[in-house]
Design an enzyme around this catalytic site. Structure first.
Site, PDB file in Angstrom:
ATOM      1  N   LEU A 230       0.829  -1.210   0.000  1.00  0.00           N
ATOM      2  CA  LEU A 230       0.000   0.000   0.000  1.00  0.00           C
ATOM      3  C   LEU A 230       0.861   1.258   0.000  1.00  0.00           C
ATOM      4  O   LEU A 230       0.580   2.227   0.717  1.00  0.00           O
ATOM      5  CB  LEU A 230      -0.962   0.006   1.199  1.00  0.00           C
ATOM      6  CG  LEU A 230      -2.003  -1.116   1.233  1.00  0.00           C
ATOM      7  CD1 LEU A 230      -2.842  -1.020   2.498  1.00  0.00           C
ATOM      8  CD2 LEU A 230      -2.884  -1.072   0.008  1.00  0.00           C
ATOM      9  N   CYS A 231       1.942   1.231  -0.781  1.00  0.00           N
ATOM     10  CA  CYS A 231       2.827   2.405  -0.872  1.00  0.00           C
ATOM     11  C   CYS A 231       3.163   2.699  -2.330  1.00  0.00           C
ATOM     12  O   CYS A 231       4.305   3.034  -2.668  1.00  0.00           O
ATOM     13  CB  CYS A 231       4.088   2.211  -0.043  1.00  0.00           C
ATOM     14  SG  CYS A 231       4.948   0.644  -0.288  1.00  0.00           S
ATOM     15  N   GLY A 232       2.172   2.541  -3.200  1.00  0.00           N
ATOM     16  CA  GLY A 232       2.351   2.889  -4.595  1.00  0.00           C
ATOM     17  C   GLY A 232       3.385   2.015  -5.286  1.00  0.00           C
ATOM     18  O   GLY A 232       3.469   0.808  -5.056  1.00  0.00           O
TER      19      GLY A 232
END
Length: 295
Positions: A90-92
């Site tokens: 969930l950090c691109g």
């Protein structure tokens, strides 16, 4: 066409997701300030360490006679890639960009006929690399239980790298991480650790002209033998701190985009809900009026 109940449930679900992404964005923003400060504080020390090593190497009469960590094994056949990524998603594209750079290096080395070994630091890098290069991964170091990266974590990784080098398991070691620039910019970086990437001694001598001349006690070779292993740990620690700041910056940006997208989706679903509700009301009114006229 979905029913009104389905649309209400969908809107409620997206609103719940929006609350989660907004909370994650705020948490990442709070963690980013501390991680960014730590990364920026580590940069001058790591850069100065490289300058000291370059100065010591430049003062040697013969660089080829230096320690193995500086001059290498004399071969270029086996490469160890230390790929540092995060433990969580969930950090691109943070993890993917680092792994992409490592994959490009692996493909280049294999095309040249070199032997490649991979040491993964972080679960996300391992998960992506094992799909194609699972047979090249020699070990995975997990930092999942570490709440805040410390120098001791870098020491454990550095000790493992040095043990493999002393055992003759590789000739060249390269470290992969993401250098933090800003919330929206994290630059994937490959840094050679072994042999130490030291500037040309002749260039160092020219740059040092007019500056103070130092005499070393003990001699330069003994000092390098002590500083070079320490430099590996320092550079790994810097990479871990840069990764920590880059991860939070990338997560903050990704969660901000997710929150905005959720808001747009809620607006579209609400519009669709109102149109569907209005259509049903209109249909019921037509039926009532038609029934009344029939009487």
């Amino acid at each position: 066409m979905p029913s009104l109940k389905e649309l209400r449930n969908r809107i409620a679900s997206v609103k719940a997701t929006q609350k989660i992404t907004k909370a994650m964005q705020m948490v990442a923003a709070a963690k980013l300030r501390r991680a960014q400060s730590a990364a920026e504080a580590a940069r001058p020390y790591a850069e100065r360490m490289e300058q000291v090593l370059a100065g010591l190497a430049g003062s040697l009469m013969s660089v080829d006679a230096g320690p193995k960590l500086m001059v290498g094994t004399g071969r270029d056949e086996t490469h160890l890639l230390v790929v540092c990524t995060s433990e969580r998603g969930l950090c691109g594209g943070f993890n993917s960009s680092i792994v992409r750079l490592a994959r490009e290096r692996i493909a280049l080395l294999q095309a040249e006929g070199k032997t490649v070994k991979i040491l993964c630091v972080g679960r996300k890098g391992y998960d992506q690399l094992k799909r194609i290069y699972g047979g090249l991964i020699v070990e995975t170091i997990s930092l999942r239980e570490v709440k805040q990266v410390g120098f001791v974590n870098a020491q454990d990784i550095g000790r493992k790298v040095l043990e493999m080098f002393d055992a003759g398991d590789f000739d060249v070691c390269t470290l992969f991480y993401a250098e933090f620039r800003s919330v929206i910019s994290q630059v994937p970086t490959g840094q050679q650790l072994i042999p130490a990437n030291i500037a040309d001694p002749e260039e160092e001598k020219e740059a040092a002209q007019g500056l103070a001349t130092y005499e070393f006690e003990p001699d330069e070779t003994e000092i390098l033998a002590d500083l070079l292993p320490r430099n590996i740990t320092v550079q790994i620690f810097r990479a871990l701190l840069e990764n920590a700041a880059s991860e939070q910056g990338a997560r903050m940006s990704a969660m901000d985009n997710a929150t905005r997208n959720a808001g747009d989706m809620i607006d579209k679903l609400t519009l669709n809900y109102n149109r569907t509700r209005q259509a049903q009301i209109t249909k019921e009114l037509i039926e009532i009026i038609s029934g009344a006229e029939a009487l």
